[in-house]
Structure formats: structure tokens, C-alpha cells
Write a protein that holds these residues in place. Structure first.
Motif, PDB file in Angstrom:
ATOM      1  N   LEU A 185       1.100  -1.221   0.045  1.00 24.05           N
ATOM      2  CA  LEU A 185      -0.061  -0.047  -0.017  1.00 24.05           C
ATOM      3  C   LEU A 185       1.077   1.181  -0.082  1.00 24.05           C
ATOM      4  N   TRP A 186       0.887   1.994  -0.956  1.00 26.26           N
ATOM      5  CA  TRP A 186       1.715   3.305  -1.301  1.00 26.26           C
ATOM      6  C   TRP A 186       0.775   4.444  -0.512  1.00 26.26           C
ATOM      7  N   THR A 187       0.596   4.523   0.577  1.00 24.24           N
ATOM      8  CA  THR A 187      -0.198   5.542   0.951  1.00 24.24           C
ATOM      9  C   THR A 187       0.287   6.210   2.241  1.00 24.24           C
ATOM     10  N   ALA A 188       0.197   7.497   2.454  1.00 21.57           N
ATOM     11  CA  ALA A 188       0.551   8.072   3.648  1.00 21.57           C
ATOM     12  C   ALA A 188       0.098   7.306   4.918  1.00 21.57           C
ATOM     13  N   GLU A 189      -1.096   6.822   4.887  1.00 22.61           N
ATOM     14  CA  GLU A 189      -1.546   6.149   6.020  1.00 22.61           C
ATOM     15  C   GLU A 189      -0.759   4.932   6.203  1.00 22.61           C
ATOM     16  N   GLU A 193       1.237   4.099   9.750  1.00 21.63           N
ATOM     17  CA  GLU A 193       0.701   2.899  10.340  1.00 21.63           C
ATOM     18  C   GLU A 193       1.959   2.156  10.715  1.00 21.63           C
ATOM     19  N   LEU A 194       2.962   1.872   9.999  1.00 28.50           N
ATOM     20  CA  LEU A 194       4.207   1.401  10.071  1.00 28.50           C
ATOM     21  C   LEU A 194       5.115   2.151  11.163  1.00 28.50           C
ATOM     22  N   MET A 195       5.251   3.253  11.039  1.00 26.47           N
ATOM     23  CA  MET A 195       5.890   4.161  12.066  1.00 26.47           C
ATOM     24  C   MET A 195       5.538   3.826  13.291  1.00 26.47           C
ATOM     25  N   GLU A 196       4.139   3.917  13.495  1.00 22.80           N
ATOM     26  CA  GLU A 196       3.407   3.646  14.875  1.00 22.80           C
ATOM     27  C   GLU A 196       3.707   2.252  15.324  1.00 22.80           C
ATOM     28  N   ASP A 383       9.408   5.324 -11.382  1.00 19.69           N
ATOM     29  CA  ASP A 383       8.169   4.929 -10.539  1.00 19.69           C
ATOM     30  C   ASP A 383       8.601   4.182  -9.691  1.00 19.69           C
ATOM     31  N   LEU A 384       8.638   4.238  -8.328  1.00 22.65           N
ATOM     32  CA  LEU A 384       9.279   3.190  -7.450  1.00 22.65           C
ATOM     33  C   LEU A 384       8.171   2.488  -7.191  1.00 22.65           C
ATOM     34  N   GLN A 385       6.867   2.814  -7.501  1.00 30.53           N
ATOM     35  CA  GLN A 385       5.539   2.084  -7.248  1.00 30.53           C
ATOM     36  C   GLN A 385       5.639   0.671  -8.236  1.00 30.53           C
ATOM     37  N   SER A 386       6.482   0.847  -9.177  1.00 31.25           N
ATOM     38  CA  SER A 386       6.276  -0.201 -10.414  1.00 31.25           C
ATOM     39  C   SER A 386       7.353  -1.219  -9.832  1.00 31.25           C
ATOM     40  N   VAL A 429       8.043   3.933   2.509  1.00 31.32           N
ATOM     41  CA  VAL A 429       7.003   2.708   2.664  1.00 31.32           C
ATOM     42  C   VAL A 429       7.812   1.372   2.653  1.00 31.32           C
ATOM     43  N   LEU A 430       8.815   1.536   1.562  1.00 26.88           N
ATOM     44  CA  LEU A 430       9.885   0.427   1.457  1.00 26.88           C
ATOM     45  C   LEU A 430      10.670   0.288   2.538  1.00 26.88           C
ATOM     46  N   LEU A 431      11.355   1.172   2.791  1.00 25.77           N
ATOM     47  CA  LEU A 431      12.402   1.057   4.000  1.00 25.77           C
ATOM     48  C   LEU A 431      11.425   0.455   5.243  1.00 25.77           C
ATOM     49  N   LEU A 432      10.459   1.397   5.806  1.00 24.35           N
ATOM     50  CA  LEU A 432       9.538   0.842   6.829  1.00 24.35           C
ATOM     51  C   LEU A 432       9.112  -0.462   6.741  1.00 24.35           C
ATOM     52  N   THR A 433       8.721  -1.139   5.482  1.00 26.23           N
ATOM     53  CA  THR A 433       8.192  -2.570   5.500  1.00 26.23           C
ATOM     54  C   THR A 433       9.538  -3.263   5.827  1.00 26.23           C
ATOM     55  N   ALA A 434      10.610  -3.086   5.195  1.00 26.54           N
ATOM     56  CA  ALA A 434      11.746  -3.915   5.575  1.00 26.54           C
ATOM     57  C   ALA A 434      12.121  -3.714   7.123  1.00 26.54           C
TER      58      ALA A 434
END
Length: 457
Positions: A185-189, A193-196, A383-386, A429-434
Motif C-alpha cells: 500500500l503506497w499511502t501516507a496512512e 501505520e508502519l511508523m507507529e 516510478d518506485l511504485q512499479s 514505505v519500502l524502508l519501513l516495511t523492511a
């Protein structure tokens, strides 16, 4: 992609001798490229003037030679031939030899010139010459630019049956899969969520207050940049606490433990990123495997300066005390540059295998971050989302999995911050997911440890 016939009327008759299977193997070394045949010695002549007439100012080129013993071998240079008379620096230059399913790839040793850019025949490291003396001959002069022998490279058979040079061009025809092979999910939300989730993470064992994550990888793979990137996300601005760059030898010379704060005045987050000296191919250079063993077991202090020729030796007082679980490493992260996976030498692969064997024996969680995905794939650069619809990135993830012996699910593609001045949502998003996945894997590891400790003796 591969063009068997080159463009233009004068070159329409050129046909490649390179078998399709071997072409695919070479393209795996070079990435997603198009090969266009520029020069064919049997047609144009085994001489320097014919070579330069057709190959000068063509950008990156691949030389492919053939001999009667069945060897297909040669070299790649990313710098134009220009008859400048100068010695050329080229970090991407390499030699290759194909005798099996996996091509032998020999990268240049650090501190050497890649080649002499003169009016003579093509050379690599002023060590290996093709069409030597304007004859169908390869000449191995010897030297230390490349650690390889004539026997290994071409079976000591110096007579060439053909010599071809190809223009190497990054292909724009990278396929995108209709359905993403991983869902993000490439969203600010999602970022919030990941940061929290990371802020509120509590390790599975009360004796561990901060998860210790060790970053290991070749020089320039992005270990220090990963810390800087994570630190930047939680600080809300670009930071550069850890020294990072693209030098040929490791910029990190000490063992460093980096806590990350939740903002400038915030409390420390529940993890510590541990940075090490980069791995290097040569023995006696880069991080020593014995040092890694000491780090894993919590014996190496922060700011210890590595000595590649002498492993860490604790003093008597430290040697007699067992490190606590809090001081030990709970997760090992291997950093691998997506643009250099296929160029990884057998020596470096052996070093990584030895490290993985040690980490496995201790049961420590392991994960691989595949860095520089934007440099590896134009689709992702645009585009990183690709990222998760790129079939090329998918093949690179599978290659990392195969070469390092880890499950595909443990290989996570990321893009570190390097030249940006502002934070970017997709990158975050990618870095926090990792990072979240690392903490999940540590929970699994600590759960195992707690079960072992709770068993009656």
C-alpha cells in the motif's frame, strides 16, 4: 533483448556467433540490455584500425572471443574507446569465461587502471590483449589487475577463431507484470501505520529492551545509507550520521551501534542498527569472518576499530564474561547491490556462505535487503511504485535467493536515500516495511530462545 544483425546498410551482413544460451548468460551479468554487433574480426580484420573504426565512441562495449578449444571469453568496459592515449578508470570493467551454466566473472582488483585507451588492439588491465600484433591471437601478459590465469580464462589456447565486439545499451523494453508479485500500500496512512507499529514494538523477552540488528554486505552495498535513511524518516528530515559513499574500499572502519530517536527530542526507538566494515573479495581485506563471530555473540564494543589482518581479541576480563542476550545480535541483514548481483565473485559468495553458516548455527534471524533497485531497473527509476510489477526486479530477487541460499520471501528490494533533499513517500514505505519485517523475524528468534531457556535442565 539482442540484435543479431546490426543497423545500417554497411553492417547488414553481420551475424553473431554467440549462441542464444550464452547470450542469455552474458546478459544476466550485464542486466537488462540490448547487444548490437559492431565488429567481427573474421569480416573486418584482426587489426587495431578496423577495431577502432567500428568501436570508438560507442559507449559501453562487450568483447566476446572464441577459440578452437570451445572457450567463449572476453571482457566488458563501460567507458568509450577513444584513442585518448590515457589510462582509463572503470569500476564496472570485468573479464568473463563461459564453460558451464554459470559464467566465470572476474572483477578488477582495486587500485588498478582498467585499460590503456590507445590506438592499439583492445586490452584489459594492460594484462590481456585481443588480436595481438594484428593477428587472430589472444596474449596474456600477466599482472595483478585481474586475479585470473590464462588456463582458467581460455584454456591456454591462444589462437582465436573469432572476435566480436557488441555495443551494450540499457533496454527500455522492460516488461511489467499485470498483477503485482507482492502487494504494497503506497499511502501516507500505511507509512504512518508502519511508523507507529515500529515505535510501539516490544521485544518478546523482557531481558531485551532494544533489538540489535547487524548490517553486513560488500563495500558500497548501502549499509550506512540504510541507517541514514531510517534515521531520516523518524527525524522527518535528511540526516547523515553514518559515513556513506561509493569508495572502492570500506568507508566504515569501526564497529558502530546506532540508536534511532523518534524525532529530535523523542525517545530512542526499540532497535539499534549495527554497522560494520564492508566485505571485500581479497583475504586480509575488509571485515574478517572471525570478527563477525565476535560481533554476533556480543563481544565487540561500540567504536572498536577493525584490523583486517588481526581478528578482535577481547581482554582477559571481557573474555571471561559471557555477553547477555541484550548485548548479542538478534537479526542479521545482508545488503546486496541489485546492479552487481550477477557480478558477485565466487570469493565473495564463499565469504557470505561462511557467514550464513555461522549465523545459522546460532539460530539468529536473517534477511536480505536488495538495494539500488532504481539504478537496476529504468521502470523503477521512473516510478518506485512499479517495483513489484517489474519482471526484471523479480528475476533479481530470485537470483539473490539462489546465490545466497535464502527463501525468496526473505529478500526485500529497497531504495536508500542517497542524493535526495526531501523525504519521499514511496521510499519511506519500502524502508519501513523492511524494518518491520526485521522486527517480526526477531520476535520469532526470541520466541525460540525463550522456549529453550524455559525447558527444564
Amino acid at each position: 533483448m539482442f540484435k543479431r544483425r546490426t543497423k545500417g546498410v554497411a553492417r547488414d551482413s553481420l551475424t553473431s556467433n554467440l549462441p542464444e544460451e550464452k547470450r542469455k548468460q552474458l546478459c544476466a551479468l550485464l542486466g537488462n540490455v540490448e547487444l548490437t554487433l559492431l565488429y567481427k574480426a573474421s569480416v573486418h580484420g584482426y587489426n587495431a584500425s578496423a577495431f577502432h573504426q567500428r568501436c570508438d565512441h560507442q559507449g559501453p562495449t562487450l568483447l566476446v572471443a572464441y577459440n578452437s578449444s570451445g572457450y567463449i571469453f572476453g571482457g566488458y568496459t563501460s567507458v568509450d574507446y577513444a584513442q585518448s592515449g590515457q589510462y582509463i578508470a572503470d569500476e564496472d570493467i570485468f573479464l568473463f569465461s563461459i564453460q558451464s551454466k554459470i559464467p566465470l566473472c572476474i572483477k578488477m582488483n582495486s587500485g588498478h587502471n582498467a585499460r590503456l585507451d590507445d590506438a592499439g588492439v583492445p586490452n584489459f588491465g594492460t594484462q590481456l590483449y585481443f588480436c595481438y600484433n594484428n593477428q587472430p591471437v589472444v596474449y596474456y601478459q600477466g599482472g595483478s589487475a585481474f586475479s585470473v590465469t590464462a588456463a582458467t580464462l581460455y584454456g591456454n589456447d591462444t589462437q582465436l577463431t573469432e572476435c566480436e565486439v557488441y555495443k551494450v545499451k540499457q533496454s527500455s523494453q522492460i516488461t511489467a507484470e499485470e498483477k503485482p508479485w507482492r502487494n504494497v500500500l503506497w499511502t501516507a496512512e500505511r507509512r504512518d501505520e508502519l511508523m507507529e507499529s515500529i515505535r510501539n514494538h516490544k521485544p518478546m523477552m523482557t531481558s531485551v529492551s532494544h533489538v540489535r540488528i547487524l548490517m553486513i554486505g560488500p563495500v558500497g552495498a548501502g549499509k550506512s545509507s540504510f541507517f541514514n535513511s531510517i534515521n531520516s524518516i523518524f527525524m522527518g528530515r535528511m540526516t547523515s550520521k553514518a559515513m556513506s559513499g561509493s569508495a572502492g574500499t570500506s568507508l566504515t572502519t569501526q564497529f558502530r551501534t546506532y540508536p534511532v530517536k523518534d524525532g529530535r527530542e523523542g525517545k530512542p526507538l526499540p532497535f539499534v542498527l549495527c554497522d560494520t566494515m564492508g566485505l571485500e573479495e581479497q583475504s586480509g581485506a575488509g571485515l574478517d569472518i572471525d570478527d563477525i563471530s565476535s560481533i554476533l555473540q556480543g563481544n565487540v564494543p561500540d567504536r572498536y576499530k577493525f584490523n583486517p589482518t588481526t581478528p578482535y581479541q577481547p581482554d582477559e576480563q571481557k573474555a571471561s564474561r559471557l555477553a547477555s542476550l541484550q548485548e548479542k545480535i538478534h537479526c542479521v541483514v545482508y545488503m546486496i547491490d541489485a546492479t552487481k548481483i550477477s557480478l558477485m565473485s565466487s570469493k565473495l559468495e564463499e565469504k557470505l556462505a561462511a557467514i550464513r553458516k555461522k549465523v545459522n548455527s546460532l539460530g539468529i534471524a536473517q534477511i536480505v535487503l536488495m538495494t539500488k533497485v532504481d539504478e537496476a531497473c529504468p521502470l523503477v527509476e521512473e516510478d518506485l511504485q512499479s517495483l513489484y510489477v517489474s519482471s526484471y526486479i523479480k528475476t533479481k530477487v530470485q537470483e539473490v535467493s539462489s546465490r545466497l541460499g535464502v527463501p525468496v520471501s526473505c529478500v526485500l528490494p529497497v531504495k536508500n536515500y542517497s542524493q535526495e533533499l526531501e523525504l519521499e513517500l514511496n521510499c519511506d514505505v519500502l524502508l519501513l516495511t523492511a524494518l518491520q519485517q526485521m522486527l517480526n523475524f526477531v520476535d520469532d528468534y526470541l520466541d525460540d530462545v525463550s522456549q529453550i531457556e524455559s525447558k527444564p535442565i
